[in-house]
Design a protein around this motif. Structure first.
Motif, PDB file in Angstrom:
ATOM      1  N   PHE A  31       0.822  -1.217   0.073  1.00 52.46           N
ATOM      2  CA  PHE A  31      -0.098  -0.184  -0.098  1.00 52.46           C
ATOM      3  C   PHE A  31       0.892   1.234   0.176  1.00 52.46           C
ATOM      4  O   PHE A  31       2.066   1.228   0.686  1.00 52.46           O
ATOM      5  CB  PHE A  31      -0.977  -0.042   1.170  1.00 52.46           C
ATOM      6  N   GLU A  32       0.336   2.081  -0.625  1.00 49.97           N
ATOM      7  CA  GLU A  32       1.144   3.514  -0.767  1.00 49.97           C
ATOM      8  C   GLU A  32       1.211   4.361   0.463  1.00 49.97           C
ATOM      9  O   GLU A  32       2.152   4.977   0.851  1.00 49.97           O
ATOM     10  CB  GLU A  32       0.653   4.287  -1.746  1.00 49.97           C
ATOM     11  N   ASN A  33      -0.163   4.251   1.199  1.00 52.99           N
ATOM     12  CA  ASN A  33      -0.206   5.157   2.321  1.00 52.99           C
ATOM     13  C   ASN A  33      -1.137   4.541   3.399  1.00 52.99           C
ATOM     14  O   ASN A  33      -1.958   3.726   2.812  1.00 52.99           O
ATOM     15  CB  ASN A  33      -0.499   6.622   1.923  1.00 52.99           C
ATOM     16  N   THR A  34      -1.616   5.214   4.450  1.00 50.02           N
ATOM     17  CA  THR A  34      -2.559   4.909   5.267  1.00 50.02           C
ATOM     18  C   THR A  34      -3.948   4.576   4.726  1.00 50.02           C
ATOM     19  O   THR A  34      -4.644   3.780   4.923  1.00 50.02           O
ATOM     20  CB  THR A  34      -2.464   5.479   6.485  1.00 50.02           C
ATOM     21  N   SER A  39      -8.675   2.103   2.823  1.00 47.17           N
ATOM     22  CA  SER A  39      -9.605   2.070   1.604  1.00 47.17           C
ATOM     23  C   SER A  39     -10.043   0.597   0.953  1.00 47.17           C
ATOM     24  O   SER A  39     -10.821   0.083   0.898  1.00 47.17           O
ATOM     25  CB  SER A  39      -9.031   2.890   0.367  1.00 47.17           C
ATOM     26  N   ALA A  40      -8.677  -0.028   1.136  1.00 47.00           N
ATOM     27  CA  ALA A  40      -8.796  -1.572   0.837  1.00 47.00           C
ATOM     28  C   ALA A  40      -9.567  -2.169   1.564  1.00 47.00           C
ATOM     29  O   ALA A  40     -10.306  -3.201   1.218  1.00 47.00           O
ATOM     30  CB  ALA A  40      -7.392  -2.035   0.563  1.00 47.00           C
ATOM     31  N   ILE A  41      -9.410  -2.057   2.888  1.00 48.65           N
ATOM     32  CA  ILE A  41     -10.169  -2.695   3.968  1.00 48.65           C
ATOM     33  C   ILE A  41     -11.380  -2.495   3.825  1.00 48.65           C
ATOM     34  O   ILE A  41     -12.687  -3.420   3.943  1.00 48.65           O
ATOM     35  CB  ILE A  41      -9.571  -2.386   5.339  1.00 48.65           C
ATOM     36  N   LEU A  42     -11.820  -1.213   3.780  1.00 48.76           N
ATOM     37  CA  LEU A  42     -13.376  -0.738   3.623  1.00 48.76           C
ATOM     38  C   LEU A  42     -13.821  -1.314   2.327  1.00 48.76           C
ATOM     39  O   LEU A  42     -15.275  -1.747   2.398  1.00 48.76           O
ATOM     40  CB  LEU A  42     -13.336   0.806   3.692  1.00 48.76           C
ATOM     41  N   ALA A  43     -13.135  -1.112   1.359  1.00 42.68           N
ATOM     42  CA  ALA A  43     -13.873  -1.782  -0.041  1.00 42.68           C
ATOM     43  C   ALA A  43     -14.099  -3.182   0.017  1.00 42.68           C
ATOM     44  O   ALA A  43     -15.265  -3.665  -0.251  1.00 42.68           O
ATOM     45  CB  ALA A  43     -12.782  -1.453  -1.052  1.00 42.68           C
ATOM     46  N   LYS A  44     -13.147  -4.090   0.522  1.00 44.11           N
ATOM     47  CA  LYS A  44     -13.541  -5.355   0.943  1.00 44.11           C
ATOM     48  C   LYS A  44     -14.695  -5.666   1.753  1.00 44.11           C
ATOM     49  O   LYS A  44     -15.440  -6.469   1.608  1.00 44.11           O
ATOM     50  CB  LYS A  44     -12.265  -6.134   1.484  1.00 44.11           C
ATOM     51  N   GLY A  45     -14.699  -4.805   2.781  1.00 42.34           N
ATOM     52  CA  GLY A  45     -16.019  -4.912   3.848  1.00 42.34           C
ATOM     53  C   GLY A  45     -17.292  -4.718   3.189  1.00 42.34           C
ATOM     54  O   GLY A  45     -18.263  -5.224   3.467  1.00 42.34           O
ATOM     55  N   VAL A  46     -17.302  -3.619   2.549  1.00 35.91           N
ATOM     56  CA  VAL A  46     -18.313  -2.916   2.007  1.00 35.91           C
ATOM     57  C   VAL A  46     -18.606  -4.011   0.786  1.00 35.91           C
ATOM     58  O   VAL A  46     -20.319  -4.117   0.760  1.00 35.91           O
ATOM     59  CB  VAL A  46     -18.297  -1.467   1.441  1.00 35.91           C
ATOM     60  N   ALA A  47     -18.002  -4.623   0.050  1.00 36.21           N
ATOM     61  CA  ALA A  47     -18.278  -5.550  -1.035  1.00 36.21           C
ATOM     62  C   ALA A  47     -18.851  -6.800  -0.383  1.00 36.21           C
ATOM     63  O   ALA A  47     -20.022  -7.409  -0.964  1.00 36.21           O
ATOM     64  CB  ALA A  47     -17.184  -5.985  -1.692  1.00 36.21           C
ATOM     65  N   THR A 108     -18.081   8.273   4.034  1.00 33.40           N
ATOM     66  CA  THR A 108     -16.423   7.914   4.287  1.00 33.40           C
ATOM     67  C   THR A 108     -15.786   7.460   2.937  1.00 33.40           C
ATOM     68  O   THR A 108     -14.577   7.726   2.487  1.00 33.40           O
ATOM     69  CB  THR A 108     -16.389   6.830   5.198  1.00 33.40           C
ATOM     70  N   MET A 109     -16.274   6.787   2.116  1.00 31.73           N
ATOM     71  CA  MET A 109     -15.623   6.463   0.680  1.00 31.73           C
ATOM     72  C   MET A 109     -15.714   7.709  -0.025  1.00 31.73           C
ATOM     73  O   MET A 109     -14.784   7.820  -0.818  1.00 31.73           O
ATOM     74  CB  MET A 109     -16.649   5.413   0.114  1.00 31.73           C
ATOM     75  N   GLU A 110     -16.690   8.655  -0.225  1.00 37.19           N
ATOM     76  CA  GLU A 110     -16.408   9.888  -0.851  1.00 37.19           C
ATOM     77  C   GLU A 110     -15.309  10.551  -0.355  1.00 37.19           C
ATOM     78  O   GLU A 110     -14.653  11.464  -1.079  1.00 37.19           O
ATOM     79  CB  GLU A 110     -17.715  10.796  -0.942  1.00 37.19           C
ATOM     80  N   VAL A 111     -14.929  10.709   1.020  1.00 41.15           N
ATOM     81  CA  VAL A 111     -13.873  11.244   1.635  1.00 41.15           C
ATOM     82  C   VAL A 111     -12.571  10.501   0.981  1.00 41.15           C
ATOM     83  O   VAL A 111     -11.763  11.508   0.593  1.00 41.15           O
ATOM     84  CB  VAL A 111     -13.968  11.178   3.185  1.00 41.15           C
ATOM     85  N   LEU A 112     -12.471   9.469   0.813  1.00 37.34           N
ATOM     86  CA  LEU A 112     -11.361   8.659   0.569  1.00 37.34           C
ATOM     87  C   LEU A 112     -11.199   8.939  -0.607  1.00 37.34           C
ATOM     88  O   LEU A 112      -9.957   8.876  -1.294  1.00 37.34           O
ATOM     89  CB  LEU A 112     -11.397   7.022   0.892  1.00 37.34           C
ATOM     90  N   LEU A 113     -11.859   9.104  -1.648  1.00 38.78           N
ATOM     91  CA  LEU A 113     -11.889   9.625  -3.098  1.00 38.78           C
ATOM     92  C   LEU A 113     -11.097  10.880  -3.257  1.00 38.78           C
ATOM     93  O   LEU A 113     -10.446  10.810  -4.268  1.00 38.78           O
ATOM     94  CB  LEU A 113     -13.284   9.747  -3.886  1.00 38.78           C
ATOM     95  N   ARG A 114     -10.926  11.538  -2.431  1.00 40.45           N
ATOM     96  CA  ARG A 114     -10.253  12.746  -2.365  1.00 40.45           C
ATOM     97  C   ARG A 114      -8.886  12.591  -2.108  1.00 40.45           C
ATOM     98  O   ARG A 114      -8.212  13.466  -2.097  1.00 40.45           O
ATOM     99  CB  ARG A 114     -10.916  13.976  -1.625  1.00 40.45           C
ATOM    100  N   GLU A 124     -12.318   1.074  -7.679  1.00 36.95           N
ATOM    101  CA  GLU A 124     -12.957   0.122  -6.778  1.00 36.95           C
ATOM    102  C   GLU A 124     -14.048   0.696  -5.930  1.00 36.95           C
ATOM    103  O   GLU A 124     -15.364   0.237  -5.807  1.00 36.95           O
ATOM    104  CB  GLU A 124     -11.993  -0.527  -6.276  1.00 36.95           C
ATOM    105  N   LEU A 125     -13.617   1.781  -5.364  1.00 39.38           N
ATOM    106  CA  LEU A 125     -14.603   2.712  -4.376  1.00 39.38           C
ATOM    107  C   LEU A 125     -16.079   3.444  -5.421  1.00 39.38           C
ATOM    108  O   LEU A 125     -16.990   3.443  -4.788  1.00 39.38           O
ATOM    109  CB  LEU A 125     -14.043   3.917  -3.819  1.00 39.38           C
ATOM    110  N   ARG A 126     -15.573   3.764  -6.271  1.00 45.23           N
ATOM    111  CA  ARG A 126     -16.583   4.400  -7.281  1.00 45.23           C
ATOM    112  C   ARG A 126     -17.610   3.343  -7.626  1.00 45.23           C
ATOM    113  O   ARG A 126     -18.813   3.545  -7.890  1.00 45.23           O
ATOM    114  CB  ARG A 126     -16.112   4.956  -8.672  1.00 45.23           C
ATOM    115  N   ASN A 127     -17.070   2.221  -8.082  1.00 49.57           N
ATOM    116  CA  ASN A 127     -17.764   1.127  -8.374  1.00 49.57           C
ATOM    117  C   ASN A 127     -18.980   0.668  -7.101  1.00 49.57           C
ATOM    118  O   ASN A 127     -20.133   0.413  -7.217  1.00 49.57           O
ATOM    119  CB  ASN A 127     -17.367  -0.254  -8.969  1.00 49.57           C
ATOM    120  N   LEU A 128     -18.402   0.721  -6.153  1.00 43.95           N
ATOM    121  CA  LEU A 128     -19.171   0.303  -4.849  1.00 43.95           C
ATOM    122  C   LEU A 128     -20.109   1.468  -4.569  1.00 43.95           C
ATOM    123  O   LEU A 128     -21.267   1.100  -4.177  1.00 43.95           O
ATOM    124  CB  LEU A 128     -18.337   0.204  -3.480  1.00 43.95           C
TER     125      LEU A 128
END
Length: 349
Positions: A31-34, A39-47, A108-114, A124-128
């Protein structure tokens, strides 16, 4: 400094659900940063939650309708002259995905997109977010983080915890009131995660000692202390009459500097000493051993505390845990602490 990858392991121990199927790839992925990691953890959980079905709740709706539904709002019907259009204003309950927790997820997902992260993660977040079209968003600074979890929404518990880390840890307000994103979780949130990680690590990996976050009663002569503060330990390791109380500290600076001399934070030392002496008194005349430790997260500073003191019959240690290493080395550091403070543990290791 903490490796981003190690934050995943800390989260994995703090939130047991991360060790379930579906999150294993986070343990090996780079991962590049925190924000990228969260985002990866949240994306998997939301999916996973979408596959189960997004949580729904009853939301009260009021609108003019041509057919009767729910209760008729006579006052609003007259005000809006709905009868002239052959309608009535009705109030009814809609079983909707626009629940408060789903709003937090979308916000939260919209915040992470920024935030600065790989394009694949943003995609991945936009698809969710396509599954959240009927869900509203919330003001970042007025979110109520007090939830009641039950068997119907318990799958959201970890998701809400990750959202809390994102919203509280990645956002700050600039002087002009605009919102900016931080490059890392702030000290306060990392301290809580650090404490939880150490406690859950010992609870899972060292079953031969009991790991709790127990309260310590005051050793009062008259038993009267209604105005005394609660002594809440971060981590208490117990085996029979042997006790080690650990106070986990995550600071930017592990020591305080006075006249070019590095000193241990006095308030931290007073606190752990108070915990140890009151716990020590609890045993009375029974043979026992009560020790204390300040366990700081190591920083990039040249001087790192590594001392042990005998104070009024009890051992008080000050150590650092280097989180910028391979996780197997972090585990070895934590295991060594248990081995040092509890006699005869070589049979378990």
């Amino acid at each position: 400094m903490i490796r981003v990858q190690n934050i995943y392991y800390m989260l994995a121990y703090a939130f047991h659900i991360l060790r379930e199927q579906g999150y294993e790839s986070c343990g090996t992925e780079e991962f590049e940063n925190t924000a990228d990691l969260l985002s990866a953890i949240l994306a998997k959980g939301v999916a996973m939650q979408i596959k189960r079905g997004l949580g729904r709740t009853y939301i009260e709706e009021t609108e003019p309708l041509s057919c009767l539904r729910g209760k008729i709002d006579v006052t609003e019907s007259i005000k809006q002259q709905a009868i002239m259009k052959q309608q009535l204003v009705c109030t009814y309950d809609e079983f909707s995905v626009d629940s408060y927790m789903n709003r937090i997820l979308k916000t939260t997902m919209e915040v992470l997109l920024r935030y600065d992260m790989p394009k694949a993660r943003k995609k991945e977040l936009r698809n969710l977010l396509l599954y959240f079209k009927e869900v509203g968003t919330l003001d970042l600074y007025s979110i109520n983080w007090k939830f009641r979890f039950n068997r119907n929404n318990q799958n959201y518990q970890m998701l809400m915890s990750v959202c809390y880390l994102v919203i509280k840890g990645l956002l700050q307000t600039s002087a002009d009131g605009s919102v900016k994103l931080m490059k890392f979780l702030d000290e306060q949130r990392m301290c809580r995660l650090y404490e939880k990680f150490i406690l859950e690590y010992y609870a899972k990996e060292c079953p031969w000692v009991t790991a709790t976050a127990s309260q310590i009663p005051w050793a009062l002569d008259d038993g009267v202390g209604p105005m005394l503060p609660i002594m809440q330990s971060d981590i208490m390791l117990t085996r029979g009459s042997e006790v080690l109380i650990i106070d986990a500290k995550y600071y930017t600076h592990t020591t305080q500097k006075q006249y070019d001399i590095h000193k241990i934070h006095s308030s931290n030392l007073y606190q752990i000493f108070t915990y140890v002496k009151n716990k020590d008194m609890e045993f009375g005349v029974q043979p026992h051993t009560v020790s204390g430790m300040l366990l700081y997260a190591a920083t990039d500073e040249e001087i790192q505390p590594d001392n042990s003191y005998q104070m009024s019959g009890n051992k008080i240690s000050v150590r650092t845990l280097n989180l910028n290493r391979d996780f197997s080395e972090i585990a070895a550091q934590l295991n060594a602490i248990v081995d040092e403070h509890f006699s005869g543990l070589s049979d378990h290791l």
